[in-house]
Design a protein around this motif. Structure first.
Motif, PDB file in Angstrom:
ATOM      1  N   ILE A  19       0.858  -1.176   0.000  1.00 24.83           N
ATOM      2  CA  ILE A  19       0.000   0.000   0.000  1.00 24.83           C
ATOM      3  C   ILE A  19       0.895   1.227   0.000  1.00 24.83           C
ATOM      4  O   ILE A  19       1.735   1.402   0.890  1.00 24.83           O
ATOM      5  CB  ILE A  19      -0.930   0.017   1.226  1.00 24.83           C
ATOM      6  CG1 ILE A  19      -1.786  -1.260   1.252  1.00 24.83           C
ATOM      7  CG2 ILE A  19      -1.836   1.250   1.195  1.00 24.83           C
ATOM      8  CD1 ILE A  19      -2.674  -1.375   2.469  1.00 24.83           C
ATOM      9  N   LEU A  22       2.064   3.760   3.077  1.00 17.42           N
ATOM     10  CA  LEU A  22       1.727   3.193   4.378  1.00 17.42           C
ATOM     11  C   LEU A  22       2.692   2.050   4.705  1.00 17.42           C
ATOM     12  O   LEU A  22       3.108   1.318   3.803  1.00 17.42           O
ATOM     13  CB  LEU A  22       0.295   2.651   4.387  1.00 17.42           C
ATOM     14  CG  LEU A  22      -0.849   3.647   4.237  1.00 17.42           C
ATOM     15  CD1 LEU A  22      -2.180   2.910   4.309  1.00 17.42           C
ATOM     16  CD2 LEU A  22      -0.787   4.727   5.300  1.00 17.42           C
ATOM     17  N   VAL A  24       2.450  -0.896   5.375  1.00 13.61           N
ATOM     18  CA  VAL A  24       1.592  -2.082   5.340  1.00 13.61           C
ATOM     19  C   VAL A  24       1.864  -2.849   4.057  1.00 13.61           C
ATOM     20  O   VAL A  24       1.868  -2.275   2.965  1.00 13.61           O
ATOM     21  CB  VAL A  24       0.093  -1.698   5.408  1.00 13.61           C
ATOM     22  CG1 VAL A  24      -0.780  -2.950   5.335  1.00 13.61           C
ATOM     23  CG2 VAL A  24      -0.203  -0.915   6.680  1.00 13.61           C
ATOM     24  N   ILE A 191      -2.902  -8.866   5.259  1.00 14.70           N
ATOM     25  CA  ILE A 191      -2.104  -7.648   5.407  1.00 14.70           C
ATOM     26  C   ILE A 191      -1.348  -7.709   6.730  1.00 14.70           C
ATOM     27  O   ILE A 191      -1.819  -8.298   7.704  1.00 14.70           O
ATOM     28  CB  ILE A 191      -2.956  -6.351   5.341  1.00 14.70           C
ATOM     29  CG1 ILE A 191      -4.032  -6.326   6.435  1.00 14.70           C
ATOM     30  CG2 ILE A 191      -3.557  -6.167   3.956  1.00 14.70           C
ATOM     31  CD1 ILE A 191      -4.762  -4.988   6.549  1.00 14.70           C
ATOM     32  N   THR A 193       1.399  -5.204   9.282  1.00 16.82           N
ATOM     33  CA  THR A 193       2.042  -3.917   9.493  1.00 16.82           C
ATOM     34  C   THR A 193       3.546  -4.090   9.600  1.00 16.82           C
ATOM     35  O   THR A 193       4.038  -5.126  10.067  1.00 16.82           O
ATOM     36  CB  THR A 193       1.509  -3.237  10.770  1.00 16.82           C
ATOM     37  OG1 THR A 193       2.096  -1.948  10.893  1.00 16.82           O
ATOM     38  CG2 THR A 193       1.837  -4.031  12.013  1.00 16.82           C
ATOM     39  N   TRP A 207      -1.830   1.658  10.547  1.00 13.78           N
ATOM     40  CA  TRP A 207      -2.337   0.290  10.605  1.00 13.78           C
ATOM     41  C   TRP A 207      -3.846   0.278  10.832  1.00 13.78           C
ATOM     42  O   TRP A 207      -4.573  -0.495  10.188  1.00 13.78           O
ATOM     43  CB  TRP A 207      -1.623  -0.470  11.708  1.00 13.78           C
ATOM     44  CG  TRP A 207      -2.100  -1.870  11.965  1.00 13.78           C
ATOM     45  CD1 TRP A 207      -2.571  -2.376  13.137  1.00 13.78           C
ATOM     46  CD2 TRP A 207      -2.152  -2.963  11.031  1.00 13.78           C
ATOM     47  NE1 TRP A 207      -2.913  -3.703  13.004  1.00 13.78           N
ATOM     48  CE2 TRP A 207      -2.665  -4.092  11.718  1.00 13.78           C
ATOM     49  CE3 TRP A 207      -1.826  -3.088   9.686  1.00 13.78           C
ATOM     50  CZ2 TRP A 207      -2.845  -5.330  11.103  1.00 13.78           C
ATOM     51  CZ3 TRP A 207      -2.012  -4.329   9.061  1.00 13.78           C
ATOM     52  CH2 TRP A 207      -2.515  -5.424   9.757  1.00 13.78           C
ATOM     53  N   ALA A 210      -5.442   1.092   7.504  1.00 16.67           N
ATOM     54  CA  ALA A 210      -5.404  -0.029   6.569  1.00 16.67           C
ATOM     55  C   ALA A 210      -6.420  -1.104   6.961  1.00 16.67           C
ATOM     56  O   ALA A 210      -7.078  -1.695   6.094  1.00 16.67           O
ATOM     57  CB  ALA A 210      -3.995  -0.620   6.524  1.00 16.67           C
ATOM     58  N   PHE A 237      -7.954  -0.258  -1.732  1.00 19.48           N
ATOM     59  CA  PHE A 237      -6.922   0.686  -1.295  1.00 19.48           C
ATOM     60  C   PHE A 237      -6.677   1.832  -2.269  1.00 19.48           C
ATOM     61  O   PHE A 237      -5.605   2.433  -2.273  1.00 19.48           O
ATOM     62  CB  PHE A 237      -5.603  -0.076  -1.073  1.00 19.48           C
ATOM     63  CG  PHE A 237      -5.731  -1.251  -0.139  1.00 19.48           C
ATOM     64  CD1 PHE A 237      -6.084  -1.059   1.192  1.00 19.48           C
ATOM     65  CD2 PHE A 237      -5.509  -2.544  -0.582  1.00 19.48           C
ATOM     66  CE1 PHE A 237      -6.200  -2.133   2.064  1.00 19.48           C
ATOM     67  CE2 PHE A 237      -5.622  -3.625   0.275  1.00 19.48           C
ATOM     68  CZ  PHE A 237      -5.968  -3.419   1.608  1.00 19.48           C
ATOM     69  N   ASP A 240      -5.275   5.361  -1.174  1.00 19.28           N
ATOM     70  CA  ASP A 240      -3.851   5.486  -0.855  1.00 19.28           C
ATOM     71  C   ASP A 240      -2.960   5.095  -2.028  1.00 19.28           C
ATOM     72  O   ASP A 240      -1.823   5.540  -2.127  1.00 19.28           O
ATOM     73  CB  ASP A 240      -3.497   4.603   0.345  1.00 19.28           C
ATOM     74  CG  ASP A 240      -4.236   5.023   1.599  1.00 19.28           C
ATOM     75  OD1 ASP A 240      -3.978   6.146   2.069  1.00 19.28           O
ATOM     76  OD2 ASP A 240      -5.076   4.251   2.088  1.00 19.28           O
ATOM     77  N   VAL A 242      -2.041   1.417  -4.465  1.00 21.94           N
ATOM     78  CA  VAL A 242      -1.531   0.091  -4.140  1.00 21.94           C
ATOM     79  C   VAL A 242      -0.731  -0.420  -5.329  1.00 21.94           C
ATOM     80  O   VAL A 242      -1.067  -0.161  -6.486  1.00 21.94           O
ATOM     81  CB  VAL A 242      -2.687  -0.871  -3.786  1.00 21.94           C
ATOM     82  CG1 VAL A 242      -3.647  -1.033  -4.954  1.00 21.94           C
ATOM     83  CG2 VAL A 242      -2.162  -2.228  -3.325  1.00 21.94           C
TER      84      VAL A 242
END
Length: 302
Positions: A19, A22, A24, A191, A193, A207, A210, A237, A240, A242
């Protein structure tokens, strides 16, 4: 006029993704022919097939992240109607799986409107993931209690307990008409973190963000043959951004062979082998995974 068969856009693939912006990372798996082959090798009741399909998707999600050549074995065993479920993922992308169960007990817990899940089927027991790097390396095994009605919850607890990595998992299994009758499909998404450091700073807020997006994942989307992986990830996503990192193909496979079965037979005494001989003068061995039947001479030769 009949409806056109859905166009299969992304099947038997496991994909890693990031992502954007992020801390993640994740992986997503879409299983079609591979999982259908695994599930139809035995006459599993629907709840048992669903459990084994979940295990296949989970094994692909976790196993595809391994950095060595070897195997990941996902299994759960308990005192419920399903004695155990096991899936073997080979880092070349091969999957095989098997369930041992009591048909009458499965039928009894399947009465009602809700399809029984992991906890109901397996009862009290344990969830195990085993990393096998080959004969010259020691196996690593992590064990946790079976929790909840999905193997996804078992996996989340495993990662938190064994690796202290906050992880979310969603799994889906179902039968879809692809134009040639109903076939089994499975999908999953995971997913995790990435821990904060001096550069990233605190990652808790990211986190939580997400996870909120992850919660919108629909099980129907995970097994829909007309929704490609890129579309699924964009739906989740897009605010943000992806990025797919790589994709790995998956297939059904089995390790059994006449040579392997012959080696096993050699471990039995002449008296034990004599009791196994069938009327045709041979010993018949059925592979639990793929149901292939081997007819071997008592000395282990085919």
């Amino acid at each position: 006029m009949t409806d056109a068969a859905p166009q299969i856009l992304s099947d038997d693939l496991v994909s890693a993704f990031q992502i954007e912006g992020l801390p993640v990372r994740g992986r997503v798996v879409r299983l079609g022919e591979a999982v259908n082959e695994v599930l139809t090798r035995h006459s599993y009741p629907e709840p048992v097939a669903n459990l084994l399909g979940e295990a296949c998707a989970l094994a692909a999600l976790v196993g595809s992240s391994l950095k060595f050549e070897g195997r990941l074995i996902v299994q759960a065993q308990g005192d419920g109607p399903v004695r155990y479920v096991v899936v073997d993922y080979d880092t070349t992308g091969g999957l095989r799986g098997y369930c041992r169960f009591d048909p009458d007990e499965v039928a009894a817990v399947s009465e009602g409107f809700a399809r029984p899940g992991a906890k109901t089927l397996l009862g009290g027991g344990v969830f195990i993931m085993t990393l096998d790097q080959g004969a010259d390396m020691e196996r690593y095994q992590g064990v946790t209690a079976i929790e909840g009605e999905s193997l996804a919850l078992c996996a989340e607890q495993y990662f938190m307990q064994s690796e202290q990595i906050p992880t979310r998992v969603r799994l889906a299994v179902g039968q879809v008409d692809t134009g040639e009758g109903l076939t089994w499909r499975a999908g999953g998404i995971l997913i995790q973190t990435i821990a904060g450091d001096e550069t990233r700073g605190e990652t808790k807020e990211a986190w939580n963000h997400a996870q909120a997006l992850f919660e919108t994942t629909g099980e129907d989307e995970l097994i829909d043959p007309t929704v490609p992986t890129t579309t699924l990830l964009w739906r989740l996503f897009n605010e943000d951004g992806v990025r797919l990192i790589d994709e790995k193909p998956l297939r059904a496979f089995c390790r059994c062979s006449e040579e392997r079965i012959g080696v096993v037979l050699q471990s039995f005494s002449p008296e034990e082998k004599a009791e196994m001989i069938e009327p045709d003068g041979k010993i018949h061995v059925t592979c639990e995974y793929c149901s292939r039947v081997y007819a071997l001479e008592p000395d282990g030769e085919a």
